[in-house]
Design an enzyme around this catalytic site. Structure first.
Site, PDB file in Angstrom:
ATOM      1  N   GLN B 125       0.851  -1.185   0.000  1.00  0.00           N
ATOM      2  CA  GLN B 125       0.000   0.000   0.000  1.00  0.00           C
ATOM      3  C   GLN B 125       0.892   1.242   0.000  1.00  0.00           C
ATOM      4  O   GLN B 125       1.887   1.275   0.719  1.00  0.00           O
ATOM      5  CB  GLN B 125      -0.846  -0.032   1.267  1.00  0.00           C
ATOM      6  CG  GLN B 125      -2.005   0.914   1.295  1.00  0.00           C
ATOM      7  CD  GLN B 125      -2.854   0.704   2.555  1.00  0.00           C
ATOM      8  OE1 GLN B 125      -2.347   0.278   3.583  1.00  0.00           O
ATOM      9  NE2 GLN B 125      -4.126   0.992   2.465  1.00  0.00           N
ATOM     10  N   SER B 128       0.234   6.660   2.889  1.00  0.00           N
ATOM     11  CA  SER B 128       0.755   7.657   3.837  1.00  0.00           C
ATOM     12  C   SER B 128       1.936   8.403   3.243  1.00  0.00           C
ATOM     13  O   SER B 128       2.680   7.868   2.416  1.00  0.00           O
ATOM     14  CB  SER B 128       1.220   6.960   5.116  1.00  0.00           C
ATOM     15  OG  SER B 128       0.148   6.363   5.773  1.00  0.00           O
ATOM     16  N   SER B 160       4.062  -1.119   3.958  1.00  0.00           N
ATOM     17  CA  SER B 160       4.370  -2.472   4.446  1.00  0.00           C
ATOM     18  C   SER B 160       4.632  -3.417   3.283  1.00  0.00           C
ATOM     19  O   SER B 160       3.938  -3.347   2.270  1.00  0.00           O
ATOM     20  CB  SER B 160       3.218  -3.021   5.282  1.00  0.00           C
ATOM     21  OG  SER B 160       3.034  -2.220   6.419  1.00  0.00           O
ATOM     22  N   GLU B 243     -10.034  -2.676   5.361  1.00  0.00           N
ATOM     23  CA  GLU B 243      -8.844  -2.787   6.183  1.00  0.00           C
ATOM     24  C   GLU B 243      -9.193  -2.787   7.666  1.00  0.00           C
ATOM     25  O   GLU B 243      -8.694  -3.591   8.438  1.00  0.00           O
ATOM     26  CB  GLU B 243      -7.903  -1.613   5.863  1.00  0.00           C
ATOM     27  CG  GLU B 243      -6.575  -1.680   6.584  1.00  0.00           C
ATOM     28  CD  GLU B 243      -5.598  -0.604   6.096  1.00  0.00           C
ATOM     29  OE1 GLU B 243      -6.036   0.340   5.431  1.00  0.00           O
ATOM     30  OE2 GLU B 243      -4.412  -0.735   6.406  1.00  0.00           O
ATOM     31  N   GLU B 369      -7.333   6.742  17.535  1.00  0.00           N
ATOM     32  CA  GLU B 369      -7.914   8.053  17.845  1.00  0.00           C
ATOM     33  C   GLU B 369      -8.797   8.526  16.683  1.00  0.00           C
ATOM     34  O   GLU B 369      -9.888   9.064  16.890  1.00  0.00           O
ATOM     35  CB  GLU B 369      -6.800   9.088  18.115  1.00  0.00           C
ATOM     36  CG  GLU B 369      -6.095   8.897  19.455  1.00  0.00           C
ATOM     37  CD  GLU B 369      -5.286   7.608  19.549  1.00  0.00           C
ATOM     38  OE1 GLU B 369      -4.704   7.185  18.534  1.00  0.00           O
ATOM     39  OE2 GLU B 369      -5.255   7.007  20.640  1.00  0.00           O
TER      40      GLU B 369
END
Lengths: 298, 384
Positions: B125, B128, B160, B243, B369
C-alpha cells in the site's frame, strides 16, 4: 448459518421497543420516584400479547426463542422499564407448564433461584428491602428456591440484555447532553476527550450484544461470557455517562441516575460477576475444553 | 436465527482441514520481512493457489472458489487452527482485491487478480506520506498526465512489504491545484519502475517491514488508474473499510492466540500472581465476543447490508484486544519475555514478536484516535 433476525422478528422487536419508549417515559419514571401513582402497564402487556412472546402457540403464545426475548429485554432496559415484565415473560412463562394465567395477566409470579435474593414485591412474598434504585420495590425472598438451571440461564441472558439496553441509553442521553452543554463557547461534545470516552463505550456495546445472542441460542459457557461482558460494559457506560454529565450527573436534576442505578442492581442479579467469572475460570483454566478457532459455533 | 453450519459447510471444513494437515510447512517460516522469509511466504502462496485455497470467497474465474463469507470464516478458522504461515499477500488480497472487484474494469480484474492470487505479484500500500499520516487528505504526491501516461513525483511512507513486493497501490493527487479530499486518484504502480527508489525502514523487530518510496517522475500507463480519475478518496475509503473491518483480521487469528495463551498460563501457573488468571480469561472471552460479532456482521452482509462506520468499532476492538492479550503473555513470561530465540526463549520469541506487532495495531489502518472520532461524529452524531 444465519446469525441475524428475520424481518418478522425484527418487526416484533421494533414494535416492543416503540411501546416501551412510548409508555415508560421520563415523566412516568419521575412520577414513580416522587411516590405518585402511575398507570400499570400490565393490561397493555396482556393486550399486546407481549407476556406470551415465549409461550407455546398452543398456550396462546408466540413461540419465540430466548434470543428474541433478549432483544425485547434490551429494549426494556433501554427505556428503563421498572415493571417486572421481563421476569414474567422471559423466565416465569417459559418455565411454566400452564402459563395461561400469566399471559392473561391474572397472575404475576417469579421463579425463585439461589442466584437472586430480592424480587419485585408484586411477584412474591417476603420482607421489604430498600434498593438505591428508586424504581425498584423489592422484597427479600424467604423459603426454598426452585433450583432451576433454566431460570438461571434465562435470567443471566435477559439481565445481560437489559444491561446493554441501559448502556446504550446512557450513551444516548450523554450524547444529547454533550451536544447541548456549552463550555469554552463550544458544545462539550465537540471535544475529543468526550468523543473518545463515548466511542469506547459504543464499541464495547457493539461487541457485547452478539455474545448475548449467542448465549441465548446456544447456552453453555457463552452465558457466563455474556453476563461478565455485559456487566463490564454497563459499569463502564455508567461511569462514562456520569463523567460526561459532570456535576449534573451526580444529581436527581437529570435522569441519568435512574439508568445507572438499574445497572448496579442488574449486575448482581442472576449471578454476579464473581459467580460468572468463576464458571469461566473452571471452563477455560481448569477444564480440558476445546479452545481456539472453530469451536464457538460448533 | 440459525447458527448451524450446513452439511456443505461442514464438509468444506473437513476438506480444508485435511488439505492443511498435509501441506502446512512443519517448520515455521522466517519472517516475511526478511528477503529469505519473503520468498518462503511467496512459495507458500503458490502452494495455496495451486489447489485454489488462497481466496475461497473470490469468483472462480480469478482464482477463487466463489464461496460466501461464512465459508471464508470457516477457512480462516481452519487456517489458524493449523498454524499455517501468515499471508504475505494480505495487502493485496484483503485490501486491494475487494476494491478492484468493486471499481476495476474487466481488463484490470483479469490482469491483476490471478497473479495476486497465485503469489506471483505481491502488493504493498502506498498511501501515507511524511506530511499525510492521520491527516491523509494532506497527500501531496502528484501525478501529471502526459498523453497515455501519468508522471508521478513525490514520496510515500510506511509502505508495508514494499521492500520485497512487486506492485503498490498509490493514492496520489491527479488534479492540479486541488486540495484535501478532492482531486485524488488511485493508481497501480510497479515497484521496479524507473525513477522509483525504495528505502527500507527497520521496524521494532529490526527487520525492514516498511519502505519509504521516492517517486521521481515515475511513468505509469493511464490504464493503471483504478476507479474514477480525481475520485480516489471514495475508492480509498472503500479499501479503508475492508482494512479496518472484516477482511483483514478474522477472529480465528485471535482465538488461536488466546488458546495458546491459556496453554502458556497453565505451564507457568505456580509462578504467577492471582490476577493473571483473570486477564487470561478476559483475553479468551474477548476473542469469543469478536467471533460472535463477526459472524453476526457476516450474516448481515450476506443479506445485503453494507459495512460503513462499524468497521471503526471493529478495528478498535480487535487492536486493543490483541495488545492486551499479548501484554498478558509478556507478563506471564517474566524474565524470559525479552528472549528472542535460542536458550531459555519461550516458543522462539513468538510472543515477543506478537507483542511488538500488537503495538502497531492501534496505529495502522487509521489510528484508534481517528477511529474514535469517526464513531463519535458519524455514528453517535457528536459535533465536529
Amino acid at each position: 448459518m444465519d446469525f441475524s433476525f428475520t424481518t418478522d422478528q425484527q418487526d416484533l422487536i421494533d414494535a416492543a421497543k416503540d411501546f416501551f419508549d412510548g409508555e415508560n417515559t421520563f415523566e412516568r419514571m419521575r412520577s414513580i420516584v416522587k411516590g405518585q401513582k402511575v398507570e400499570s402497564l400490565w393490561p397493555q402487556f396482556v393486550e399486546l400479547g407481549l407476556l406470551g412472546v415465549m409461550a407455546h402457540e398452543k398456550d396462546g403464545g408466540m413461540g419465540q426463542p430466548l434470543v428474541l426475548m433478549a432483544a425485547i429485554a434490551e429494549a426494556a432496559g433501554y427505556s428503563g422499564l421498572p415493571d417486572p415484565f421481563i421476569e414474567v415473560a422471559g423466565i416465569t412463562v417459559p418455565l411454566s407448564a400452564s402459563p395461561e394465567k400469566l399471559i392473561s395477566g391474572s397472575s404475576q409470579l417469579a421463579v425463585l433461584s439461589e442466584l437472586r435474593k430480592y424480587i419485585d414485591h408484586n411477584l412474591g412474598d417476603g420482607t421489604a428491602v430498600k434498593s438505591i434504585d428508586p424504581l425498584r420495590n423489592l422484597v427479600k425472598v424467604e423459603g426454598t428456591c426452585d433450583q432451576s438451571d433454566k431460570a438461571n440461564y434465562h435470567g443471566a441472558v435477559l439481565s445481560a440484555a437489559q444491561l446493554i439496553g441501559l448502556s446504550q441509553r446512557m450513551v444516548d442521553i450523554s450524547v444529547d447532553y454533550a451536544k447541548d452543554r456549552h463550555q469554552f463557547s463550544k458544545p462539550i461534545g465537540s471535544f475529543q476527550a468526550i468523543k473518545h470516552h463515548l466511542a469506547n463505550v459504543y464499541t464495547q456495546i457493539e461487541f457485547t450484544r452478539p455474545i448475548i445472542q449467542l448465549a441465548a441460542i446456544k447456552g453453555g459457557i457463552n452465558v457466563h461470557s455474556a453476563k461478565v461482558s455485559a456487566i463490564d460494559t454497563a459499569m463502564m457506560a455508567a461511569e462514562t455517562a456520569i463523567q460526561v454529565h459532570g456535576g449534573m450527573g451526580y444529581t436527581y436534576e437529570v435522569d441519568l441516575h435512574l439508568f445507572m442505578k438499574r445497572v448496579w442492581a442488574l449486575c448482581g442479579e442472576w449471578g454476579d460477576r464473581n459467580y460468572h467469572m468463576k464458571k469461566i475460570e473452571e471452563y477455560v483454566l481448569q477444564g480440558d475444553a476445546k479452545l481456539g478457532p472453530g469451536n464457538t459455533f460448533n | 436465527m440459525n447458527i448451524e453450519f450446513t452439511s456443505n459447510q461442514k464438509e468444506f471444513r473437513e476438506e480444508i482441514r485435511t488439505w492443511l494437515s498435509a501441506h502446512v510447512p512443519k517448520k515455521r517460516l522466517r519472517s516475511f520481512d526478511t528477503a529469505e522469509g519473503f520468498e518462503q511466504h511467496r512459495n507458500w502462496e503458490r502452494v495455496l493457489a495451486k489447489d485454489n485455497w488462497g481466496n475461497v470467497n473470490w469468483p472462480e474465474e480469478y482464482g477463487g472458489r466463489g464461496l460466501d463469507l461464512i465459508s471464508w470464516l470457516i477457512f480462516e478458522e481452519e487456517y489458524y487452527r493449523s498454524d499455517a504461515p501468515l499471508r504475505v499477500s494480505q495487502n493485496g488480497i484483503s485490501l486491494l482485491a475487494p476494491t478492484i472487484m468493486e471499481y476495476g474494469t474487466e481488463e484490470q480484474k483479469t490482469r491483476f487478480l490471478p497473479p495476486m492470487a497465485s503469489g506471483e505479484e505481491i502488493w504493498a500500500q502506498a498511501w501515507s506520506e511524511p506530511g499525510a499520516g492521520s491527516d491523509m487528505a494532506a497527500i501531496r504526491t502528484k501525478a501529471v498526465k502526459d498523453g497515455d501516461h501519468y508522471i508521478i513525483t513525490g514520496q510515500k511512507t510506511w509502505s508495508s512489504r514494499a521492500v520485497f513486493a512487486d506492485w503498490c497501490f498509490a493514492l496520489v493527487r491527479t488534479e492540479d491545484g486541488s486540495s484535501r479530499h478532492k482531486g485524488l486518484s488511485k493508481i497501480l504502480v510497479p515497484l521496479n519502475s524507473n525513477g522509483l527508489t525504495r528505502r527500507p525502514i527497520a521496524q521494532l523487530d529490526g527487520d525492514p517491514g516498511f519502505a519509504e518510496l521516492f517517486f521521481d517522475e515515475v511513468r505509469v500507463p493511464v490504464k493503471n488508474l483504478l476507479g474514477p480519475e480525481h475520485g480516489g478518496w471514495g475508492v480509498a475509503m472503500s479499501t479503508a473499510g475492508f482494512e479496518r473491518g472484516l477482511l483483514l483480521r478474522s477472529p480465528a487469528r485471535f482465538q488461536s492466540a488466546a488458546a495458546r495463551l491459556v496453554k502458556l498460563y497453565k505451564s507457568r501457573e505456580k509462578y504467577l500472581s492471582s490476577g493473571i488468571g483473570e486477564k487470561v480469561i478476559q483475553a479468551w472471552v474477548d476473542t469469543e465476543r469478536f467471533c460472535a460479532a463477526t459472524y453476526q456482521l457476516v450474516s448481515r452482509v450476506e443479506k445485503g447490508a453494507s459495512i460503513s462506520s462499524e468497521s471503526s468499532a471493529n478495528k478498535l476492538f480487535w487492536s486493543e484486544m490483541d495488545r492486551q492479550l499479548h501484554r498478558t503473555a509478556m507478563t506471564i513470561m517474566g524474565a524470559q519475555a525479552e528472549l528472542e530465540e535460542g536458550l531459555d526463549s519461550i516458543d522462539n520469541g513468538r510472543w515477543l514478536d506478537g507483542y511488538m506487532f500488537s503495538l502497531a495495531g492501534p496505529i495502522y489502518a487509521g489510528t484508534n484516535e481517528i477511529q474514535r472520532n469517526i464513531l463519535a461524529e458519524r455514528v453517535l452524531g457528536l459535533p465536529r
